[in-house]
Design an enzyme around this catalytic site. Structure first.
Site, PDB file in Angstrom:
ATOM      1  N   ARG A  12     -13.596  -5.201   4.203  1.00  0.00           N
ATOM      2  CA  ARG A  12     -12.435  -5.123   5.099  1.00  0.00           C
ATOM      3  C   ARG A  12     -12.790  -5.156   6.587  1.00  0.00           C
ATOM      4  NH1 ARG A  12      -7.880  -3.602   4.800  1.00  0.00           N
ATOM      5  NH2 ARG A  12      -8.126  -1.700   6.009  1.00  0.00           N
TER       6      ARG A  12
ATOM      7  N   TRP B 176     -11.258  12.320   8.569  1.00  0.00           N
ATOM      8  CA  TRP B 176      -9.828  12.012   8.663  1.00  0.00           C
ATOM      9  C   TRP B 176      -9.542  10.640   8.103  1.00  0.00           C
ATOM     10  CZ3 TRP B 176      -7.142   8.140  11.277  1.00  0.00           C
ATOM     11  CH2 TRP B 176      -5.737   8.201  11.068  1.00  0.00           C
TER      12      TRP B 176
ATOM     13  N   TYR C  63      -2.658  12.940   5.457  1.00  0.00           N
ATOM     14  CA  TYR C  63      -2.800  11.519   5.777  1.00  0.00           C
ATOM     15  C   TYR C  63      -1.645  10.659   5.252  1.00  0.00           C
ATOM     16  CZ  TYR C  63      -4.246   6.715   5.793  1.00  0.00           C
ATOM     17  OH  TYR C  63      -4.276   5.361   5.974  1.00  0.00           O
TER      18      TYR C  63
ATOM     19  N   HIS D 191      -8.873   7.003   2.795  1.00  0.00           N
ATOM     20  CA  HIS D 191      -9.329   7.364   4.138  1.00  0.00           C
ATOM     21  C   HIS D 191     -10.547   8.276   4.105  1.00  0.00           C
ATOM     22  CE1 HIS D 191      -8.026   6.964   8.421  1.00  0.00           C
ATOM     23  NE2 HIS D 191      -7.501   5.888   7.886  1.00  0.00           N
TER      24      HIS D 191
ATOM     25  N   GLU E  35     -13.448  -1.195   7.264  1.00  0.00           N
ATOM     26  CA  GLU E  35     -12.745  -1.302   8.554  1.00  0.00           C
ATOM     27  C   GLU E  35     -13.532  -0.689   9.709  1.00  0.00           C
ATOM     28  OE1 GLU E  35      -9.097   0.663   7.336  1.00  0.00           O
ATOM     29  OE2 GLU E  35      -9.596   2.396   8.559  1.00  0.00           O
TER      30      GLU E  35
ATOM     31  N   ARG F 225       0.856  -1.179   0.000  1.00  0.00           N
ATOM     32  CA  ARG F 225       0.000   0.000   0.000  1.00  0.00           C
ATOM     33  C   ARG F 225       0.897   1.235   0.000  1.00  0.00           C
ATOM     34  NH1 ARG F 225      -3.783   2.117   5.017  1.00  0.00           N
ATOM     35  NH2 ARG F 225      -1.959   3.402   5.413  1.00  0.00           N
TER      36      ARG F 225
ATOM     37  N   GLU G 141      -4.319  -7.174   5.610  1.00  0.00           N
ATOM     38  CA  GLU G 141      -3.423  -6.038   5.868  1.00  0.00           C
ATOM     39  C   GLU G 141      -2.456  -6.430   6.990  1.00  0.00           C
ATOM     40  OE1 GLU G 141      -5.418  -2.595   7.435  1.00  0.00           O
ATOM     41  OE2 GLU G 141      -3.813  -1.246   6.812  1.00  0.00           O
TER      42      GLU G 141
ATOM     43  N   GLU H  40      -8.958   1.787  -1.385  1.00  0.00           N
ATOM     44  CA  GLU H  40      -9.692   1.593  -0.129  1.00  0.00           C
ATOM     45  C   GLU H  40     -10.348   2.881   0.355  1.00  0.00           C
ATOM     46  OE1 GLU H  40      -7.064   0.259   2.973  1.00  0.00           O
ATOM     47  OE2 GLU H  40      -8.451   0.919   4.526  1.00  0.00           O
TER      48      GLU H  40
HETATM   49  O1  KDG Z   1      -7.717   3.484  14.212  1.00  0.00           O
HETATM   50  C1  KDG Z   1      -7.763   3.890  12.882  1.00  0.00           C
HETATM   51  C2  KDG Z   1      -6.755   3.112  12.063  1.00  0.00           C
HETATM   52  O2  KDG Z   1      -6.895   1.741  12.300  1.00  0.00           O
HETATM   53  C3  KDG Z   1      -6.915   3.390  10.587  1.00  0.00           C
HETATM   54  O3  KDG Z   1      -6.633   4.723  10.350  1.00  0.00           O
HETATM   55  C4  KDG Z   1      -5.967   2.534   9.785  1.00  0.00           C
HETATM   56  O4  KDG Z   1      -7.071   3.100   7.736  1.00  0.00           O
HETATM   57  C5  KDG Z   1      -6.360   2.344   8.364  1.00  0.00           C
HETATM   58  C6  KDG Z   1      -5.875   1.141   7.687  1.00  0.00           C
HETATM   59  O5  KDG Z   1      -6.293   0.918   6.554  1.00  0.00           O
HETATM   60  O6  KDG Z   1      -5.079   0.405   8.265  1.00  0.00           O
HETATM   61 MG    MG Z   2      -7.935   2.093   6.009  1.00  0.00          MG
END
Ligand code: KDG
Ligand code: MG
Length: 407
Positions: free
Chosen positions: A287, A407, A161, A216, A266, A149, A343, A240
């Site tokens: 994910r 974020w 980010y 993100h 996630e 990534r 991941e 993602e």
């Molecule tokens: O707690 C937030 C993180 O786990 C996140 O920002 C990590 O986006 C993330 C990733 O894909 O690992």
């Molecule tokens: Mg992520």
């Protein structure tokens, strides 16, 4: 063997990061461990577990994983939600761990056995500049990783980010900052710079390597559609979190415009968060994490549902999930017929390894899952006492005019 639950312990520790760990002890002496960490809100889930969940478990038969899951989900009345679901997840992992130990089998055998030799992973190369990022990717390739990534700071936006400007990785504990760190964002600057990262990566590494990118949740659906089209020539394994998808329909818009594969999940807690996008085949990878989406029991349900729609699982693997979660996902990953990729950012650090022990190993970009009974992870409660909880927040993001952004 008496598997009546006699104790439920909830331990918040900070061996490098904050983790919420659940330990369920049965009359037989067999115990299981689970991860309930919700990054930045750890004490909420610990209190919920301690005050509201633990008393309901004492005296229950630890073998009854499904009934306990339903009891904590339907019985709570306030279904879903990250705090509730992280609590259920940790209890569920601990119960699978106990069942495996009682049966003298690793959890993957209880799920249906291995479908593959190991669990393939993708790793992170994150840098302040494109060259910095690609140098890191090159080093990872040298270590045998072939799925990487790529994230780079956006020029003109120090600490955007991927990094935090002062070179402190955003994954690190931010406890020296009393409030969430604030990072700047500009979609225009990002869109103007991101293609260079992937075109230079393909120039340097050719087409053998798999590339991924995490947006993100910073874009709108139509911006994400444009990004997907822009990155098509660079053949990503997936893009993602292009858009935050409380409104799942957003992914239809992206899908209508681009063949770049899409991944999300996630922050999801249940199948209801992703049902439409899966059944409409608007995404390619889901994910969800064992810690946030209802443990092994629910991750398996999500995987089975997704399999009917050509969607593969690619569980979240950030370092704010403890190695217990990682092990749980590795057992699901080695079994799931529709496993895609995991991941991976390492099995913790020197300090966390004093608290969590395991025998997973990684070779040529693939995790070898533990053959020990249960999950194959242990938690050292005594060692954890040396690392008390340390408040730490995730960053927040603002546009250049001060507007709060995702974020
Ligand atoms: O707690 C937030 C993180 O786990 C996140 O920002 C990590 O986006 C993330 C990733 O894909 O690992
Ligand atoms: Mg992520």
């Amino acid at each position: 063997m008496n598997l009546t639950i006699k104790d439920v312990r909830v331990i918040v520790s900070c061996p490098g990061r904050n983790f919420v760990t659940v330990k369920i002890v049965t009359e037989s002496g067999i115990y299981g461990v689970g991860d309930a960490t919700v990054n930045g809100r750890e004490m909420a889930v610990a209190t919920y577990l301690q005050e509201h969940v633990a008393p309901c478990l004492i005296g229950r038969n630890a073998h009854e994983i499904e009934d306990i899951w339903q009891y904590l989900y339907k019985g709570v009345y306030w279904r879903k939600g990250p705090i509730n679901m992280a609590s259920i997840s940790a209890v569920d992992m601990a119960l699978w761990d106990i069942k495996g130990k009682a049966a003298d089998l690793p959890v993957y055998e209880l799920l249906g056995g291995k479908s593959r030799r190991g669990v393939s992973v993708y790793v992170h190369a994150t840098g302040e500049t494109v060259d910095d990022t690609l140098d890191r990717a090159e080093a990872l390739r040298g270590q045998g990783f072939s799925a990487i990534r790529l994230q780079t700071s956006v020029p003109g936006l120090a600490g955007s980010y991927g990094t935090l400007g002062d070179k402190k990785d955003y994954f690190e504990l931010q406890s020296d900052r009393p409030l969430p760190p604030e990072t700047p964002w500009s979609t225009r600057k990002y869109m103007n710079s991101i293609e260079e990262l992937f075109s230079k990566a393909r120039d340097r590494f050719g087409t053998d390597i798999q590339l991924l990118h995490d947006v993100h949740s910073r874009l709108t659906p139509i911006e994400a559609a444009r990004l997907g089209k822009m990155l098509e020539p660079y053949d990503l394994l997936f893009l993602e979190d292009a858009v935050a998808a409380e409104n799942q329909d957003s992914y239809r818009i992206i899908r209508d415009h681009t063949t770049t594969p899409l991944a999300i999940g996630e922050i999801y807690n249940t199948i209801w968060d992703c049902k439409e996008m899966i059944q409409n085949q608007w995404i390619d990878y889901i994910r969800c994490a064992a810690t946030h989406a209802g443990g092994i029991t629910n991750l398996r349900r999500i995987a089975d549902f997704a399999a009917h729609f050509h969607v593969r699982i690619a569980p979240h693997g950030a370092p704010d999930l403890s190695v217990i979660c990682f092990a749980a996902q590795a057992h699901v990953g080695i079994w799931a017929p529709n496993f895609g990729i995991q991941e991976f950012v390492g099995f913790g650090n020197e300090t966390s390894n004093l608290v969590f022990s395991h025998d997973m190993s990684i070779e040529n970009g693939m995790i070898h899952v533990s053959d020990r009974p249960g999950l194959g992870v242990d938690f050292n409660e005594e060692a954890a006492k040396d690392y008390p909880y340390n408040r730490s927040y995730l960053p927040v993001s603002r546009l250049e005019d001060g507007t709060l952004w995702s974020w």
